[in-house]
Design an enzyme around this catalytic site. Structure first.
Site, PDB file in Angstrom:
ATOM      1  N   GLU A   7      27.609  28.618  30.782  1.00  0.00           N
ATOM      2  CA  GLU A   7      28.897  28.754  30.108  1.00  0.00           C
ATOM      3  C   GLU A   7      29.820  27.661  30.625  1.00  0.00           C
ATOM      4  O   GLU A   7      29.609  27.124  31.714  1.00  0.00           O
ATOM      5  CB  GLU A   7      29.541  30.113  30.410  1.00  0.00           C
ATOM      6  CG  GLU A   7      28.801  31.321  29.915  1.00  0.00           C
ATOM      7  CD  GLU A   7      29.493  32.595  30.383  1.00  0.00           C
ATOM      8  OE1 GLU A   7      30.484  33.012  29.750  1.00  0.00           O
ATOM      9  OE2 GLU A   7      29.041  33.175  31.392  1.00  0.00           O
TER      10      GLU A   7
ATOM     11  N   LYS B 260      33.082  26.328  32.445  1.00  0.00           N
ATOM     12  CA  LYS B 260      33.984  26.807  33.496  1.00  0.00           C
ATOM     13  C   LYS B 260      35.383  26.293  33.176  1.00  0.00           C
ATOM     14  O   LYS B 260      35.685  25.122  33.363  1.00  0.00           O
ATOM     15  CB  LYS B 260      33.549  26.315  34.878  1.00  0.00           C
ATOM     16  CG  LYS B 260      34.361  26.911  36.017  1.00  0.00           C
ATOM     17  CD  LYS B 260      33.926  26.383  37.352  1.00  0.00           C
ATOM     18  CE  LYS B 260      34.619  27.147  38.478  1.00  0.00           C
ATOM     19  NZ  LYS B 260      36.100  27.150  38.357  1.00  0.00           N
TER      20      LYS B 260
ATOM     21  N   ARG C  45      40.829  33.354  37.040  1.00  0.00           N
ATOM     22  CA  ARG C  45      39.855  34.435  36.856  1.00  0.00           C
ATOM     23  C   ARG C  45      40.599  35.751  36.774  1.00  0.00           C
ATOM     24  O   ARG C  45      41.475  36.050  37.588  1.00  0.00           O
ATOM     25  CB  ARG C  45      38.883  34.434  38.044  1.00  0.00           C
ATOM     26  CG  ARG C  45      37.772  35.474  37.949  1.00  0.00           C
ATOM     27  CD  ARG C  45      36.613  34.984  37.127  1.00  0.00           C
ATOM     28  NE  ARG C  45      35.531  35.959  37.168  1.00  0.00           N
ATOM     29  CZ  ARG C  45      34.600  36.013  38.114  1.00  0.00           C
ATOM     30  NH1 ARG C  45      34.628  35.133  39.125  1.00  0.00           N
ATOM     31  NH2 ARG C  45      33.633  36.909  38.068  1.00  0.00           N
TER      32      ARG C  45
ATOM     33  N   ARG D 200      41.199  37.874  40.691  1.00  0.00           N
ATOM     34  CA  ARG D 200      39.891  38.060  41.325  1.00  0.00           C
ATOM     35  C   ARG D 200      40.007  38.736  42.680  1.00  0.00           C
ATOM     36  O   ARG D 200      39.038  39.323  43.164  1.00  0.00           O
ATOM     37  CB  ARG D 200      39.174  36.728  41.485  1.00  0.00           C
ATOM     38  CG  ARG D 200      39.954  35.687  42.215  1.00  0.00           C
ATOM     39  CD  ARG D 200      39.181  34.409  42.418  1.00  0.00           C
ATOM     40  NE  ARG D 200      38.389  34.445  43.633  1.00  0.00           N
ATOM     41  CZ  ARG D 200      37.691  33.422  44.094  1.00  0.00           C
ATOM     42  NH1 ARG D 200      37.666  32.281  43.434  1.00  0.00           N
ATOM     43  NH2 ARG D 200      37.023  33.509  45.208  1.00  0.00           N
TER      44      ARG D 200
ATOM     45  N   GLU E 240      38.588  34.748  31.880  1.00  0.00           N
ATOM     46  CA  GLU E 240      39.494  33.704  32.363  1.00  0.00           C
ATOM     47  C   GLU E 240      40.805  33.804  31.606  1.00  0.00           C
ATOM     48  O   GLU E 240      40.831  33.875  30.370  1.00  0.00           O
ATOM     49  CB  GLU E 240      38.874  32.321  32.137  1.00  0.00           C
ATOM     50  CG  GLU E 240      39.530  31.210  32.921  1.00  0.00           C
ATOM     51  CD  GLU E 240      39.001  31.108  34.337  1.00  0.00           C
ATOM     52  OE1 GLU E 240      39.526  30.276  35.103  1.00  0.00           O
ATOM     53  OE2 GLU E 240      38.048  31.835  34.683  1.00  0.00           O
TER      54      GLU E 240
ATOM     55  N   LYS F 197      28.369  27.645  40.296  1.00  0.00           N
ATOM     56  CA  LYS F 197      29.373  26.830  39.613  1.00  0.00           C
ATOM     57  C   LYS F 197      29.025  25.367  39.863  1.00  0.00           C
ATOM     58  O   LYS F 197      28.765  24.949  40.989  1.00  0.00           O
ATOM     59  CB  LYS F 197      30.779  27.157  40.099  1.00  0.00           C
ATOM     60  CG  LYS F 197      30.971  27.102  41.605  1.00  0.00           C
ATOM     61  CD  LYS F 197      32.352  27.583  41.993  1.00  0.00           C
ATOM     62  CE  LYS F 197      32.508  27.613  43.509  1.00  0.00           C
ATOM     63  NZ  LYS F 197      33.833  28.129  43.923  1.00  0.00           N
TER      64      LYS F 197
END
Length: 537
Positions: A237, A239, A244, A259, A284, A408
């Site tokens: 996906e 970023k 977050r 987060r 997000e 990531k």
């Protein structure tokens, strides 16, 4: 009673002076095991940022000090030390007498119930009864912002170690607990059962990713070589460069969490209005671009963050929305134990029913080869994308940062050479050093400030830079020093945006010092045109 406050003071000092994470955790668990209730609960609230003593502010503390010593001398001392609590604790001129220092809990409860007019007199009496370390701890407590190298999550990890429980069990009930957390400590000591969260739409501990970078460039042992990623095992996906977020809805209660579990619902009522479902989503938080389709730069999101209230116009000019990554709860059904492949299918079905202008689906990126992913990482379709997220199709949603499941893979940072222009003292254990550096690039024949950085260098490099600042100060502006423009800093940053608030016209995202170019003359530093060429079109 005095020992209770002194124990808290000793804890803060030792935490500040202990560099290792495990050492800090041992100090915290030791304190939780020996301090009485409710002192340890108030200490925990201070460490996690949940303690807000509105009756005393830094200006009032400074005024107290200036009543007992020459204000000019105090200002000189403050300029040298660089931290208000450090300065007052060291220069405080005691008034001897029958000064009684109550326990931590009494200090907190007294300040919560007193007025701003009465608070300074009480604080002065407590300062008289404490030594320098105790005074420093008291001032850190009442002014907030401890800056001792302990995050809220580290404090919760220490609680989990203290009670031999999983940290996710603490995080799931945290928002339903009240200071001074006596029911929490009773459970951790085995005296009662686990408290139930006393709120609807509670926070669920989030799943985090490890960095994915080439072995030669690894800076942490958790970074993983990209060659371990196989197309059939991982989904990809984008970023996005946002915040977050977790969106939780239960009954009529709608909440947004960061987060780390901070509730920011009050700042985004427009997003809450678009949450027409029952369950919990991971995603997000972003701002819509002016065209209504794309994503605005992170600078636009900053206009909405950390506000106690938000105006109707701000919601119109900076409309926020959530791009959903994962589905944790569908109604009362907990999906976290399912593999990501099944959760993704459930998320797509869920958003087909409940998607709104404030809630849409994060698209998957086709996974073909590692080379293709690398090219996409470095050249994403929009500047607001930081890189890629890679997730194993068979991964459950596991709280924390489990190994081997999510990665990531960010774009390589931008690099420029800039000249140090100003320096300011740091905080906490850096309060004795000039550690915050403003840097600039050439704009014609002059240097224009373009950013500020305060990390990325070693302790030895910090000492060298601090020495340079002290020996090359040109002017002083309160705690800030202007220095001879000689030191070139190689600055790394994640992105660049246009900004009318900055004289240079640009704003950097996450700037940090990559290395110090002792060998490079200032006249060879980069120019403003170099940065302008990096701006997204």
């Amino acid at each position: 009673m005095y020992l209770h406050m002194q124990a808290f003071a000793d804890l803060l000092e030792r935490l500040l002076l202990t560099p290792s994470r495990n050492g800090k955790l041992r100090l915290l668990t030791g304190y939780f095991g020996t301090a009485p209730d409710p002192d340890r609960g108030y200490a925990l609230a201070a460490l996690t940022g949940e303690l807000d003593l509105k009756s005393i502010k830094p200006a009032a503390v400074r005024a107290l000090a200036e009543e007992r010593m020459d204000p000019v001398l105090f200002n000189m001392s403050y300029d040298y030390v660089g931290d208000l609590a450090d300065t007052v604790s060291l220069v405080w001129q005691e008034t001897r007498g029958a000064n009684r220092t109550p326990p931590l809990s009494e200090i907190v409860e007294t300040l919560q119930d007193t007025t701003r007019a009465e608070a300074p007199r009480l604080v002065a009496g407590w300062l008289d009864g404490l030594d320098a370390t105790g005074r420093w701890a008291l001032l850190k407590l009442i002014m907030g912002g401890l800056r001792i190298g302990v995050s809220a999550r580290m404090a919760k990890i220490a609680l989990a170690d203290f009670g031999s429980v999983d940290i996710k069990d603490i995080e799931e009930i945290w928002h339903g607990l009240a200071v001074p957390y006596e029911t929490l400590f009773a459970w951790l000591e085995g005296k009662t059962s686990r408290p139930s969260p006393d709120i609807d739409a509670p926070f669920r501990p989030v799943m985090l990713a490890h960095p994915l970078i080439p072995k030669a460039d690894r800076e942490t042992p958790d970074a993983v070589d990209p060659s371990l990623i196989t197309p059939g095992s991982f989904a990809a996906e984008w970023k996005y460069d946002g915040v977050r977020i977790q969106a939780s809805v239960e009954g009529t209660v709608r909440r947004l969490y960061t987060r780390t579990g901070d509730d920011i619902s009050h700042t985004f009522p427009d997003v809450l209005a678009g949450l027409n479902f029952q369950g919990t989503l991971d995603g997000e938080l972003l701002i819509r671009a002016e065209d209504g389709e794309g994503v605005a730069p992170f600078n636009a999101l900053q206009q909405r963050l950390n506000r106690k209230t938000v105006t109707k116009r701000q919601m119109q000019t900076h409309p926020a929305f959530i791009r959903a990554y994962d589905l944790l709860h569908d109604g009362e059904a907990d999906l976290r134990a399912l593999p990501f492949r099944d959760r993704r299918t459930a998320l797509e079905t869920f958003l087909a029913q409940h998607g709104t202008a404030q809630l849409d689906l994060s698209p998957l990126v086709p996974v073909t080869s590692l080379q293709d992913l690398d090219a996409l990482r470095m050249n994403p379709p929009a500047p607001e994308i930081e890189g890629l997220m890679l997730k194993r199709w068979d991964s459950a949603y596991v709280a924390g940062r489990p190994a081997g499941l999510w990665y990531k893979w960010k774009r390589d940072p931008f690099l420029i050479d800039a000249v140090m222009l100003y320096a300011q003292r740091g905080h906490g254990k850096r309060s004795g050093y000039y550690s915050d550096y403003t840097f600039g690039v050439w704009n014609g024949e002059t240097l224009t400030p373009v950013g500020k950085a305060y990390f990325g260098f070693t302790d030895e490099e910090l000492k060298a830079l601090d020495k340079f600042v002290r020996e090359n100060t040109v002017e002083r502006f309160g705690p800030v020093r202007s220095v001879t423009p000689e030191i070139v800093l190689e600055v790394a940053f994640e992105g660049l945006q246009r900004s009318a608030r900055h004289k240079s016209g640009v704003a950097m995202r996450f700037p940090r010092i990559n290395r110090i170019r002792w060998d490079k003359p200032a006249e060879e530093a980069d120019r403003l045109e170099t940065l302008e060429a990096m701006l997204p079109e």
